[in-house]
Structures are given as C-alpha cells and as structure tokens.
Design an enzyme around this catalytic site. Structure first.
Site, PDB file in Angstrom:
ATOM      1  N   ASP A 197       0.829  -1.212   0.000  1.00 32.74           N
ATOM      2  CA  ASP A 197       0.000   0.000   0.000  1.00 32.74           C
ATOM      3  C   ASP A 197       0.859   1.255   0.000  1.00 32.74           C
ATOM      4  O   ASP A 197       0.458   2.287  -0.547  1.00 32.74           O
ATOM      5  CB  ASP A 197      -0.990  -0.001   1.181  1.00 32.74           C
ATOM      6  CG  ASP A 197      -2.414   0.269   0.701  1.00 32.74           C
ATOM      7  OD1 ASP A 197      -2.579   0.913  -0.356  1.00 32.74           O
ATOM      8  OD2 ASP A 197      -3.363  -0.156   1.376  1.00 32.74           O
ATOM      9  N   GLU A 229      -4.700   6.381  -0.258  1.00 36.95           N
ATOM     10  CA  GLU A 229      -3.606   5.408  -0.140  1.00 36.95           C
ATOM     11  C   GLU A 229      -2.718   5.765   1.063  1.00 36.95           C
ATOM     12  O   GLU A 229      -2.227   4.882   1.764  1.00 36.95           O
ATOM     13  CB  GLU A 229      -2.758   5.350  -1.414  1.00 36.95           C
ATOM     14  CG  GLU A 229      -3.480   4.909  -2.681  1.00 36.95           C
ATOM     15  CD  GLU A 229      -4.177   3.557  -2.604  1.00 36.95           C
ATOM     16  OE1 GLU A 229      -4.082   2.867  -1.566  1.00 36.95           O
ATOM     17  OE2 GLU A 229      -4.850   3.198  -3.579  1.00 36.95           O
ATOM     18  N   HIS A 269      -4.460   4.591   4.060  1.00 39.03           N
ATOM     19  CA  HIS A 269      -4.268   3.138   4.214  1.00 39.03           C
ATOM     20  C   HIS A 269      -2.913   2.843   4.849  1.00 39.03           C
ATOM     21  O   HIS A 269      -2.814   2.082   5.814  1.00 39.03           O
ATOM     22  CB  HIS A 269      -4.344   2.416   2.859  1.00 39.03           C
ATOM     23  CG  HIS A 269      -5.649   2.596   2.144  1.00 39.03           C
ATOM     24  ND1 HIS A 269      -5.857   2.171   0.853  1.00 39.03           N
ATOM     25  CD2 HIS A 269      -6.818   3.155   2.547  1.00 39.03           C
ATOM     26  CE1 HIS A 269      -7.106   2.462   0.491  1.00 39.03           C
ATOM     27  NE2 HIS A 269      -7.703   3.061   1.498  1.00 39.03           N
ATOM     28  N   TYR A 281      -2.140   0.988   8.646  1.00 32.56           N
ATOM     29  CA  TYR A 281      -1.303  -0.165   8.992  1.00 32.56           C
ATOM     30  C   TYR A 281      -0.324   0.218  10.080  1.00 32.56           C
ATOM     31  O   TYR A 281      -0.063  -0.532  11.017  1.00 32.56           O
ATOM     32  CB  TYR A 281      -0.533  -0.666   7.766  1.00 32.56           C
ATOM     33  CG  TYR A 281      -1.431  -1.209   6.695  1.00 32.56           C
ATOM     34  CD1 TYR A 281      -2.308  -2.251   6.962  1.00 32.56           C
ATOM     35  CD2 TYR A 281      -1.426  -0.676   5.405  1.00 32.56           C
ATOM     36  CE1 TYR A 281      -3.154  -2.743   5.985  1.00 32.56           C
ATOM     37  CE2 TYR A 281      -2.269  -1.159   4.430  1.00 32.56           C
ATOM     38  CZ  TYR A 281      -3.131  -2.201   4.717  1.00 32.56           C
ATOM     39  OH  TYR A 281      -3.961  -2.674   3.753  1.00 32.56           O
ATOM     40  N   GLU A 324      -3.932  -4.122  -6.765  1.00 29.96           N
ATOM     41  CA  GLU A 324      -5.000  -3.797  -5.811  1.00 29.96           C
ATOM     42  C   GLU A 324      -6.128  -4.814  -5.775  1.00 29.96           C
ATOM     43  O   GLU A 324      -6.827  -4.919  -4.770  1.00 29.96           O
ATOM     44  CB  GLU A 324      -5.582  -2.413  -6.137  1.00 29.96           C
ATOM     45  CG  GLU A 324      -4.553  -1.318  -5.968  1.00 29.96           C
ATOM     46  CD  GLU A 324      -5.190   0.050  -5.906  1.00 29.96           C
ATOM     47  OE1 GLU A 324      -4.820   0.811  -5.002  1.00 29.96           O
ATOM     48  OE2 GLU A 324      -6.054   0.362  -6.754  1.00 29.96           O
ATOM     49  N   GLU A 351     -10.446  -0.026  -2.190  1.00 30.49           N
ATOM     50  CA  GLU A 351      -9.719  -0.715  -3.267  1.00 30.49           C
ATOM     51  C   GLU A 351     -10.674  -1.220  -4.337  1.00 30.49           C
ATOM     52  O   GLU A 351     -10.316  -1.297  -5.515  1.00 30.49           O
ATOM     53  CB  GLU A 351      -8.890  -1.884  -2.728  1.00 30.49           C
ATOM     54  CG  GLU A 351      -7.826  -1.516  -1.682  1.00 30.49           C
ATOM     55  CD  GLU A 351      -6.835  -0.449  -2.109  1.00 30.49           C
ATOM     56  OE1 GLU A 351      -6.931   0.082  -3.236  1.00 30.49           O
ATOM     57  OE2 GLU A 351      -5.962  -0.116  -1.295  1.00 30.49           O
ATOM     58  N   HIS A 397     -11.217   1.706  -6.538  1.00 35.36           N
ATOM     59  CA  HIS A 397      -9.996   1.976  -7.316  1.00 35.36           C
ATOM     60  C   HIS A 397      -9.849   0.967  -8.456  1.00 35.36           C
ATOM     61  O   HIS A 397      -9.559   1.341  -9.596  1.00 35.36           O
ATOM     62  CB  HIS A 397      -8.740   1.903  -6.427  1.00 35.36           C
ATOM     63  CG  HIS A 397      -8.749   2.857  -5.260  1.00 35.36           C
ATOM     64  ND1 HIS A 397      -7.793   2.840  -4.272  1.00 35.36           N
ATOM     65  CD2 HIS A 397      -9.612   3.851  -4.932  1.00 35.36           C
ATOM     66  CE1 HIS A 397      -8.068   3.792  -3.383  1.00 35.36           C
ATOM     67  NE2 HIS A 397      -9.165   4.404  -3.759  1.00 35.36           N
TER      68      HIS A 397
END
Ligand code: MN3
Ligand code: MN3
Length: 256
Positions: free
Chosen positions: A50, A81, A84, A88, A142, A176, A179
């Site tokens: 990512d 993004e 994302h 994490y 993705e 995702e 996307h």
C-alpha cells in the site's frame, strides 16, 4: 464515470482515527505466538504494497489522466492510499512493541517473494512507457496481490476476533474495490482504441504478467501460511481475486 467515482470516493471518506484499534488488545494477547507472527507478517506485506501504491502508483496513474475530473479522482485516491498506509502503521504500533516492529520490517525488507512482487510492480510504474500497462499493474496489485494479506484479518473477522482491525480492513477493501473498478474502466477505454493486433499483444502481456505474479504469489503464500495450515484456502481466494482483476480490465477469467 468520473463524476460518479468522485461522488462515491468522497462519500466513503474515512480516517483510521475513528476506529479504536486498542480495543483489540485483549483478543490480540490471547492469540498463540504462531498466529500473531503470521498476522504481523501479513500486515507487513500489506504495508509495503500500500505504501508502493501511495508513493508511486497513484502518482504515475494521475499523469496519464484523460480529463481534469480524472485528476481530481486520482488526488482523492492518492490521499486515501496514504490513509491506508497510516492505518497499517497505527495497527502495528498499537499491537506491537518497537522492537517487534523492527523485527517484522526486517522480515519484509528481505522476504524474497514479497520483494519480488513489489519490485515487479514498481518496475512497471517507473519504467514502462505504456499507460495501459501501468493500469494493468495497478489493478493486479489492488485487486489481486493485496489479497494474500487481506485473508488474515478477514479470517479473524469470520471468527469474531480482532474486530476493530477488521473494520479498518473492510474500509480499505471498500476503497480498493472502487480503485480497481475505476482504473480498470480507464484501461478499457484505452484498450478499445487499440487495433486488433495491438489488443492481442496487450492481452498476451497481461496474462503473462498475471501468471508470473501468480507463480510468485504461490511461493509467498506457502512461505507465509504453510506453518498455520491455511495455504490451500488462501490460494483459492487468490485465484478468485485474480479473476476479479481480469474482470475489472474487461477480460475473461483465467482460473476455474
Ligand atoms: Mn490502498
Ligand atoms: Mn488503492
């Protein structure tokens, strides 16, 4: 499509700070060491991919935009993004100590099959002149390559464990999915303008890349999941998502 995608993207805006990941600590501490280890590695892989998409992917795709509205959509995609990648990072820092995090990232920096796929996609983003091939790489990343990592949080979701991390993953998956559909649609616009010969050549390139990535993914999956015994179901899940990636690109599925 640009207008519809913009509305969809902006209406599903979210931030990781809304999800209380620390509420999962009790569940997390009860997991056996092997499960925590597998989980951490799956997330290290997702973080790498990512981050690649936030730093390079969305940026190079934006340069091939056909309309100002498409650039606007990519600005949103690129920002998400980063959300994302940051998610994490907050999951890691909540569940692990700094020493454990260093150890996990040492693993992901040196894991052969994880590095292979990241380098392959990165190579296409930075050196491939054909905008359509960059879109193929992005959709494969993705809609296909993420899923060996997504399998783990989804498995825990199905077993009612670590629900807040799973909530974040559901939000990422929802992004995702838009996307992949949008970039796949943009690919199809360009693909339909090609001559028949160029189309067959593009298809060959696409299926070669997919098989190449799938072979690597098989090795990565074994490496990651043989210990915990999930390899076969992960591979089934991967083939399903590889077919979905092809569908996003307007192509026939490859796997039964
Ligand atoms: Mn992402
Ligand atoms: Mn994305």
């Amino acid at each position: 499509i640009d207008k519809y995608t913009w509305e969809k993207l902006t209406s599903q805006f979210w931030l990781d700070t809304r999800v209380p990941v620390s509420n999962d600590l009790d569940d997390w501490r009860k997991l056996p060491q092997l499960e925590r280890d597998t989980f951490a590695k799956a997330f290290a892989g997702l973080t790498l991919l990512d981050t690649l998409q936030s730093v390079d992917g969305a940026e190079v795709l934006k340069h091939d935009a056909r309309t100002p509205q498409e650039i606007a959509c990519f600005n949103n995609i690129q920002f998400m993004e980063s959300v994302h990648a940051k998610s994490y990072s907050s999951i890691f820092s909540t569940l692990n100590t700094p020493e454990q995090i260093d150890e996990i990232f040492d693993w992901s920096d040196t894991e052969e099959f994880l590095q292979n796929k990241a380098l392959k996609i990165h190579g296409i983003y930075v050196s491939e002149p054909d905008p359509l091939k960059k879109k193929i790489a992005s959709v494969f990343l993705e809609t296909f390559l993420f899923y060996s990592g997504f399998y783990t949080p989804l498995w825990y979701l199905g077993h009612n464990k670590i629900p807040n991390v799973a909530e974040i993953i559901k939000l990422i998956l929802r992004d995702e999915s838009v996307h992949g559909t949008y970039i796949g649609y943009k690919f199809q616009l360009g693909f339909n303008e090609l001559t028949e010969d160029q189309q067959s050549e593009m298809k060959m390139w696409m299926y070669d890349l997919l098989l190449d990535l799938y072979n690597n993914e098989e090795q990565y999956t074994k490496h990651l999941y043989d210990g915990i015994g999930w390899t076969e179901s992960v591979l089934t899940f991967l083939r399903y998502n590889a077919n979905k990636a092809l569908m996003n690109l307007g192509q026939d599925p490859l796997f039964p």
